[in-house]
Design an enzyme around this catalytic site. Structure first.
Site: not given
Ligand code: COA
Length: 390
Positions: A201, A236, A271-273, A275, A284, A326, A351, A370
């Protein structure tokens, strides 16, 4: 300040606030020919869908490493070498894991993999990247050794002797080692699909960690050890384990709304939502989601899928957030009878193909990674010796 120090300072690069993107979001941090996300996910130019439906992990690992799909003969040779590597994990590494399993049997399998890969580098005396052929050979070995390390750790922590590696393609062999029985064709197929979907990815956090280590001229095992550490985090790779915990905590579909609202109120992510890259849903997750629903209904039953569907509907309604890979992968692994603690290690196994391909790409056209930082600390101030500070 000495004359030379002042010259260095004035000649150094500094970052301005306009250059800054927290978490490197939206920053193009390098080039790759391995994977693209524009429109849909593609590995080396091939659409993910047929690759995922074929579910042949070794075929995809070869594609990622070599840039082309293998011929039948290349694939057969590759499968044989990867399986041989799974049977040839170094004795001293297994002996060390055996001692660690005896002292800390509850340690996370992710830690066992991180430590195991690091020890493999030590016994191989891997201290610098070799040429392309040597790196490809290392990648093949790691592809076989890593699932074997995982299965060995589970045997050792259960007090069993390490069982032999089965004579089957990597996905089916790993599934057999993890469940203790050969998988059905349907089980092997959906497990293979998850491995293909998890394989690569582009510049995700763990791959970027591996490339950063490789960019310093360090060795393959050090790069992969760093990547495993990065993948472990719940934002992640660790998310797939958390997904099943979430589903178990909620329990039934009628409790979903209350639970989700509690998370929002506490400003916790579900978790699981979500990206970083897919803002309109993870391709995916869509692909695996359909297979997952059918598979889970036919194994652990409808209630889990009703619960998952309810959480999905609430997340969409309340936050316009869609599931990532996930979300269905955790349900598939659960329906396959796998313990939660192996979910993220399975992601490592898959991976490994993407990580090693990226290390080889980085080494082949290297420039030290860097970046700059935006300084937000105190203004310049004068040093005083301890006695003068009171
Ligand atoms: N549950 C609730 N709120 C979520 C969320 C989730 N799973 N994912 C994003 N948001 C919220 C953020 O808190 C943010 O809210 P805000 O604007 O009020 O602060 C908004 O949605 C935008 O988020 P964004 O900046 O696009 O997220 P990111 O790019 O920084 O983070 C992840 C991406 C994957 C870290 C994040 O979606 C997350 O923590 N997901 C849950 C963990 C997970 O499933 N990880 C596997 C990734 S493949």
């Amino acid at each position: 300040m000495s004359a030379s120090a002042s010259m260095t300072a004035s000649a150094s690069m500094t970052a301005s606030a306009s250059d800054f993107a927290k978490g490197l979001a939206g920053i193009v941090a390098g080039q790759t020919a391995i994977c693209s996300l524009s429109g849909t996910l593609r590995y080396r130019g091939y659409d993910i869908e047929p690759l995922a439906l074929a579910g042949d992990f070794e075929e995809v690992a070869w594609l990622l490493l070599h840039g082309e799909l293998p011929t039948a003969a290349e694939l057969a040779g590759f499968r044989t070498r990867v399986a041989a590597a799974a049977r040839e994990v170094s004795g001293p590494v297994l002996a060390a894991l055996e001692r660690l399993a005896a002292t800390t049997p509850a340690a996370s399998p992710m830690d066992a993999l991180r430590t195991g890969v690091s020890m493999l580098g030590l016994v191989e005396q891997d201290n610098a990247p070799g040429g392309r052929a040597a790196l490809l050979a290392q990648a093949e070995r790691l592809l076989g050794q890593t699932p074997a390390l995982l299965a060995a750790w589970l045997d050792l922590t259960a007090g069993r002797p390490v069982a032999p590696w089965p004579d089957a393609p990597l996905g089916a062999a790993l599934l057999e080692r993890l469940t203790g029985r050969p998988p059905s064709a349907a089980e092997a197929a959906i497990f293979g699909t998850t491995l293909v979907l998890y394989a690569e990815h582009e510049f995700n956090a763990s791959t970027f960690a591996a490339r950063t280590v490789a960019s310093t001229g360090s060795d393959m095992h050090s790069a992969i050890t760093a990547a495993i550490g990065a993948l472990k985090g719940p934002l992640h790779g660790g998310a797939n384990e958390k997904v099943l915990e979430v589903l178990g905590t909620i329990g039934t579909a009628d409790r979903a709304r209350g639970w989700v609202e509690e998370q929002f109120a506490a400003k916790r992510v579900v978790m699981g939502f979500g990206h970083r890259v897919y803002k309109d849903g993870d391709v995916r997750a869509k692909l695996l989601g359909e297979l997952c629903r059918e598979f889970v209904r036919g194994t652990v039953g409808e209630p889990l899928e009703q619960l998952a569907a309810e959480v999905e509907a609430i997340m969409l309604e309340r936050k316009q957030l869609k599931p990532n890979l996930d979300w269905p992968a955790a349900r598939v692994y659960h329906a396959l009878g796998l313990p939660v603690k192996v979910f993220t290690p399975i992601f490592v196994v898959a991976r490994m193909s993407g990580w090693t391909a990226h290390v080889i790409e980085q080494v082949g056209d290297n420039r030290l990674i860097r970046p700059l930082s935006l300084y937000v600390g105190p203004d310049p101030r004068d040093y005083s010796p301890p006695a003068a500070r009171g």
